[in-house]
Scaffold this motif. Structure first.
Motif, PDB file in Angstrom:
ATOM      1  N   ASP A  21      65.464  13.980 -99.088  1.00 43.37           N
ATOM      2  CA  ASP A  21      65.558  13.710 -97.749  1.00 43.37           C
ATOM      3  C   ASP A  21      66.525  12.672 -97.336  1.00 43.37           C
ATOM      4  O   ASP A  21      67.381  12.825 -96.496  1.00 43.37           O
ATOM      5  CB  ASP A  21      64.031  13.501 -97.119  1.00 43.37           C
ATOM      6  N   ARG A  22      66.513  11.682 -98.143  1.00 40.18           N
ATOM      7  CA  ARG A  22      67.215  10.355 -98.097  1.00 40.18           C
ATOM      8  C   ARG A  22      68.743  10.668 -98.402  1.00 40.18           C
ATOM      9  O   ARG A  22      69.573  10.314 -97.856  1.00 40.18           O
ATOM     10  CB  ARG A  22      66.665   9.227 -98.987  1.00 40.18           C
ATOM     11  N   GLU A  23      68.876  11.571 -99.418  1.00 43.21           N
ATOM     12  CA  GLU A  23      69.993  12.050 -99.695  1.00 43.21           C
ATOM     13  C   GLU A  23      70.932  12.892 -98.874  1.00 43.21           C
ATOM     14  O   GLU A  23      72.108  12.633 -98.535  1.00 43.21           O
ATOM     15  CB  GLU A  23      70.004  12.760-101.146  1.00 43.21           C
ATOM     16  N   LYS A  24      69.853  13.504 -98.249  1.00 42.47           N
ATOM     17  CA  LYS A  24      70.518  14.580 -97.203  1.00 42.47           C
ATOM     18  C   LYS A  24      71.050  13.742 -95.895  1.00 42.47           C
ATOM     19  O   LYS A  24      72.213  14.100 -95.454  1.00 42.47           O
ATOM     20  CB  LYS A  24      69.623  15.743 -96.582  1.00 42.47           C
ATOM     21  N   LYS A  25      70.235  12.769 -95.489  1.00 34.35           N
ATOM     22  CA  LYS A  25      70.813  11.981 -94.493  1.00 34.35           C
ATOM     23  C   LYS A  25      71.966  11.180 -94.674  1.00 34.35           C
ATOM     24  O   LYS A  25      72.923  11.011 -94.048  1.00 34.35           O
ATOM     25  CB  LYS A  25      69.738  10.943 -94.120  1.00 34.35           C
ATOM     26  N   LEU A  26      72.207  10.748 -95.975  1.00 40.17           N
ATOM     27  CA  LEU A  26      73.195   9.963 -96.259  1.00 40.17           C
ATOM     28  C   LEU A  26      74.469  10.688 -96.390  1.00 40.17           C
ATOM     29  O   LEU A  26      75.563  10.523 -96.196  1.00 40.17           O
ATOM     30  CB  LEU A  26      72.905   9.135 -97.966  1.00 40.17           C
ATOM     31  N   LYS A  27      74.280  11.956 -96.953  1.00 38.98           N
ATOM     32  CA  LYS A  27      75.409  12.782 -96.998  1.00 38.98           C
ATOM     33  C   LYS A  27      75.990  13.152 -95.568  1.00 38.98           C
ATOM     34  O   LYS A  27      77.071  13.260 -95.413  1.00 38.98           O
ATOM     35  CB  LYS A  27      74.984  14.166 -97.762  1.00 38.98           C
ATOM     36  N   ALA A  28      75.020  13.626 -94.652  1.00 42.26           N
ATOM     37  CA  ALA A  28      75.409  13.964 -93.437  1.00 42.26           C
ATOM     38  C   ALA A  28      76.168  12.600 -92.531  1.00 42.26           C
ATOM     39  O   ALA A  28      77.183  12.933 -92.046  1.00 42.26           O
ATOM     40  CB  ALA A  28      74.216  14.189 -92.788  1.00 42.26           C
ATOM     41  N   TRP A  29      75.759  11.470 -92.981  1.00 42.76           N
ATOM     42  CA  TRP A  29      76.305  10.220 -92.309  1.00 42.76           C
ATOM     43  C   TRP A  29      77.688   9.985 -93.089  1.00 42.76           C
ATOM     44  O   TRP A  29      78.716   9.789 -92.178  1.00 42.76           O
ATOM     45  CB  TRP A  29      75.435   9.168 -92.558  1.00 42.76           C
ATOM     46  N   LEU A  30      77.929  10.494 -94.163  1.00 47.74           N
ATOM     47  CA  LEU A  30      79.345  10.097 -94.867  1.00 47.74           C
ATOM     48  C   LEU A  30      80.265  11.325 -94.370  1.00 47.74           C
ATOM     49  O   LEU A  30      81.286  10.760 -94.272  1.00 47.74           O
ATOM     50  CB  LEU A  30      79.246  10.354 -96.529  1.00 47.74           C
ATOM     51  N   GLU A  31      80.023  12.641 -94.151  1.00 46.59           N
ATOM     52  CA  GLU A  31      80.590  13.500 -93.791  1.00 46.59           C
ATOM     53  C   GLU A  31      80.980  13.268 -92.212  1.00 46.59           C
ATOM     54  O   GLU A  31      82.024  13.649 -91.742  1.00 46.59           O
ATOM     55  CB  GLU A  31      79.816  14.825 -93.852  1.00 46.59           C
ATOM     56  N   SER A  32      80.190  12.751 -91.446  1.00 47.10           N
ATOM     57  CA  SER A  32      80.522  12.351 -90.035  1.00 47.10           C
ATOM     58  C   SER A  32      81.430  11.142 -90.071  1.00 47.10           C
ATOM     59  O   SER A  32      82.523  11.148 -89.295  1.00 47.10           O
ATOM     60  CB  SER A  32      79.156  11.837 -89.426  1.00 47.10           C
ATOM     61  N   ASN A  33      81.191  10.267 -90.853  1.00 40.78           N
ATOM     62  CA  ASN A  33      82.471   9.062 -90.867  1.00 40.78           C
ATOM     63  C   ASN A  33      83.678   9.761 -91.589  1.00 40.78           C
ATOM     64  O   ASN A  33      84.745   9.191 -90.964  1.00 40.78           O
ATOM     65  CB  ASN A  33      81.761   8.000 -92.064  1.00 40.78           C
ATOM     66  N   ALA A  34      83.590  10.452 -92.599  1.00 43.28           N
ATOM     67  CA  ALA A  34      85.019  10.966 -92.986  1.00 43.28           C
ATOM     68  C   ALA A  34      85.602  11.984 -91.989  1.00 43.28           C
ATOM     69  O   ALA A  34      86.742  11.716 -91.719  1.00 43.28           O
ATOM     70  CB  ALA A  34      84.618  11.853 -94.391  1.00 43.28           C
ATOM     71  N   ALA A  35      84.922  12.573 -91.277  1.00 45.91           N
ATOM     72  CA  ALA A  35      85.453  13.276 -89.897  1.00 45.91           C
ATOM     73  C   ALA A  35      86.087  12.281 -88.940  1.00 45.91           C
ATOM     74  O   ALA A  35      87.128  12.770 -88.388  1.00 45.91           O
ATOM     75  CB  ALA A  35      84.418  14.489 -89.575  1.00 45.91           C
ATOM     76  N   ARG A  36      85.185  11.510 -88.757  1.00 43.44           N
ATOM     77  CA  ARG A  36      85.815  10.578 -87.861  1.00 43.44           C
ATOM     78  C   ARG A  36      87.081   9.882 -88.025  1.00 43.44           C
ATOM     79  O   ARG A  36      88.044   9.747 -87.585  1.00 43.44           O
ATOM     80  CB  ARG A  36      84.815   9.680 -87.265  1.00 43.44           C
ATOM     81  N   LEU A  37      87.238   9.548 -89.477  1.00 46.23           N
ATOM     82  CA  LEU A  37      88.364   8.689 -90.008  1.00 46.23           C
ATOM     83  C   LEU A  37      89.558   9.824 -90.193  1.00 46.23           C
ATOM     84  O   LEU A  37      90.849   9.501 -89.644  1.00 46.23           O
ATOM     85  CB  LEU A  37      88.100   8.459 -91.217  1.00 46.23           C
ATOM     86  N   LEU A  38      89.286  11.016 -90.138  1.00 45.72           N
ATOM     87  CA  LEU A  38      90.417  11.929 -90.539  1.00 45.72           C
ATOM     88  C   LEU A  38      90.730  12.354 -89.178  1.00 45.72           C
ATOM     89  O   LEU A  38      91.949  12.600 -88.746  1.00 45.72           O
ATOM     90  CB  LEU A  38      89.932  13.299 -91.121  1.00 45.72           C
ATOM     91  N   THR A  39      90.017  12.427 -87.978  1.00 47.73           N
ATOM     92  CA  THR A  39      90.446  12.429 -86.631  1.00 47.73           C
ATOM     93  C   THR A  39      91.493  11.569 -86.270  1.00 47.73           C
ATOM     94  O   THR A  39      92.188  11.804 -85.491  1.00 47.73           O
ATOM     95  CB  THR A  39      89.256  12.378 -85.878  1.00 47.73           C
TER      96      THR A  39
END
Length: 493
Positions: free
Chosen positions: A297-315
């Motif tokens: 569960d913690r791994e899923k939360k961290l992965k979602a947070w990292l993907e959100s950050n990566a998407a924001r940086l790419l934007t």
């Protein structure tokens, strides 16, 4: 010298050896036996237990004008269901030095009374027990029409500032089935919206709580305790007896409360009220793999947070392209032939401008990482079986078999993560669950292979499985949670 000629300090030392529940009566008997001797009176007020409505008023009349006597009271227990709630509120307002509070909340108590008692935080309180029995003899819809539920009392408690409240008990007594069949009308509800439980377990006052007993008969309370980051991170003992706890909820509770050592589920029937062959193998395996669920569960939360950050940086960088939402809308195509009389000659939809949307080009910028599951710390699982046709020894054998299978699976997962770590994959472990679990909060990097090997060599004994329930005192397993709870709470329920 005889007993009547001793100094005050000696009397006080003698009374300090008396059990807490008996100290008041012992002090009273001693003062009456030797009325002219300097027996210290403060022992009379240290631990007060009131069992009649009249005694509540008598105590209030005695100490309302004496701040010194009110300051002597350290433990207060109200063990009567019929009482003038206004007097109780006034009495507790002058008892400002309490360390322990036990309240029986009967039909004479309104939610406003309990809110007034709990509205002001009590800094030195170490033990709070609220026991509800609001059942009435005749049908009344006052609570329903007014919305008079005790949700507001828990909200008041959740607003307390950070406070060391080690022990909290919130219990609703089950309604006697015979009385329910005879009355044939719905009894008042104690709690209406259970989402207040989420606020309570995440509140600052339970940050260092060790023992929590929460009993709301037949209500599904577990979902409101799960998926609540920072919920009671120091919890050692959890009692959800009489609640509706499903099989999958047990794994979720063990994943949520990583320091939990004793779980009590009397009357919850996690195996659906019966005990078939193989059921307890599944229970034992599930208990052993609770930390694996926490890591996933913690791994899923961290992965979602990292993907959100990566998407924001790419934007914000070059990874954004503009694309039209569709082909440019043009005016309506004029069909050859004769027009109808009602056909419009213009169209407001002509020449609609193209709308561009920002499309994030995903790439492999999210780093690969894994979360290492720890070994379980649970020591006992205590429940009750009212209907089963197999002996307890067979059930415990199945439970231990399932536990061994779960530990073997856990070791295999840790070995696989060790190989990932050696190959350069980032592996982290959960070090703290007090925060909101945002990003890397509460995670630490594995920087030594000892975290994989040292603990793995330690044998994890199976938790104690007790099936006797809390009321049976003759068949309890050694070291079970029922015995631990009996030393924490003064009652036997």
């Amino acid at each position: 010298s005889n007993l009547a000629e001793l100094p005050t300090e000696v009397y006080s030392a003698i009374l300090s050896q008396v059990p807490t529940q008996e100290k008041q009566q012992a002090s009273l008997s001693l003062s009456r036996a030797i009325p002219r001797s300097p027996v210290p009176l403060h022992h009379l007020f240290e631990c007060i237990c009131l069992k009649t409505p009249e005694s509540v008023f008598q105590l209030y009349r005695r100490i309302r004008g004496s701040a010194e006597e009110a300051g002597w009271v350290r433990s207060f227990a109200l063990e009567t269901w019929t009482v003038d709630a206004d007097i109780v509120v006034n009495l507790l307002s002058i008892l400002t030095s309490l360390r322990r509070i036990t309240l029986f909340v009967g039909p004479n108590f309104a939610p406003e009374h309990l809110v007034e008692i709990l509205e002001k935080p009590r800094g030195g309180l170490l033990y709070l027990s609220l026991r509800f029995r609001p059942y009435v003899q005749r049908a009344t819809y006052y609570q329903f029409l007014k919305g008079a539920y005790f949700d507001t009392a828990l909200q008041a408690l959740s607003r307390w500032l950070p406070h060391n409240l080690p022990t909290l008990s919130i219990v609703q007594d089950p309604l006697d089935p015979e009385i329910a069949r005879a009355q044939r009308f719905a009894q008042p509800l104690v709690f209406f919206h259970l989402d207040v439980l989420t606020k309570l377990v995440c509140s600052p006052c339970l940050r260092w709580a060790s023992n929590l007993r929460l009993r709301i008969p037949s209500r599904q309370v577990a979902p409101f305790l799960l998926n609540a980051p920072g919920a009671a991170p120091a919890l050692n003992l959890l009692d959800l007896s009489t609640c509706h706890v499903r099989f999958a909820d047990v794994e979720g509770l063990l994943a949520q409360f990583s320091n939990l050592k004793h779980l009590i589920l009397n009357g919850c029937f996690i195996t659906q009220g019966h005990s078939l062959e193989g059921d307890w193998v599944a229970v034992g395996k599930m208990v052993a793999l609770g930390t694996v669920k926490a890591a996933k569960d913690r791994e899923k939360k961290l992965k979602a947070w990292l993907e959100s950050n990566a998407a924001r940086l790419l934007t914000n960088d070059d990874g954004v392209s503009e694309q039209p939402t569709g082909e440019q809308r043009r005016g309506r195509r004029i069909k050859p032939g004769r027009r109808g009389l009602a056909t419009a000659t213009i169209s407001l939809r002509d020449f609609v401008p193209t709308e561009a949307v920002r499309v994030v080009q995903r790439n492999n910028s999210v780093p690969r990482l894994r979360v290492l599951p720890t070994f379980p710390v649970i020591r006992s699982l205590s429940t009750s079986l009212d209907f089963h046709n197999r002996d307890e020894h067979t059930i415990r054998t199945e439970f231990q078999q399932g536990w061994k299978e779960g530990i073997a699976q856990l070791n295999a997962i840790r070995s696989r993560l060790y190989q990932f770590w050696k190959n350069g994959v980032r592996v982290m472990y959960i070090s703290d669950k007090q925060g909101t679990e945002d990003g890397y909060e509460g995670l630490r990097d594995v920087d030594s292979e000892t975290l994989f090997h040292d603990v793995q060599c330690v044998v994890c004994p199976a938790p104690v499985l007790c099936l006797s329930g809390s009321n049976d005192t003759t068949k309890h397993a050694d070291g079970c949670g029922h015995a631990v709870a009996g030393r924490i709470w003064d009652d036997v329920i």
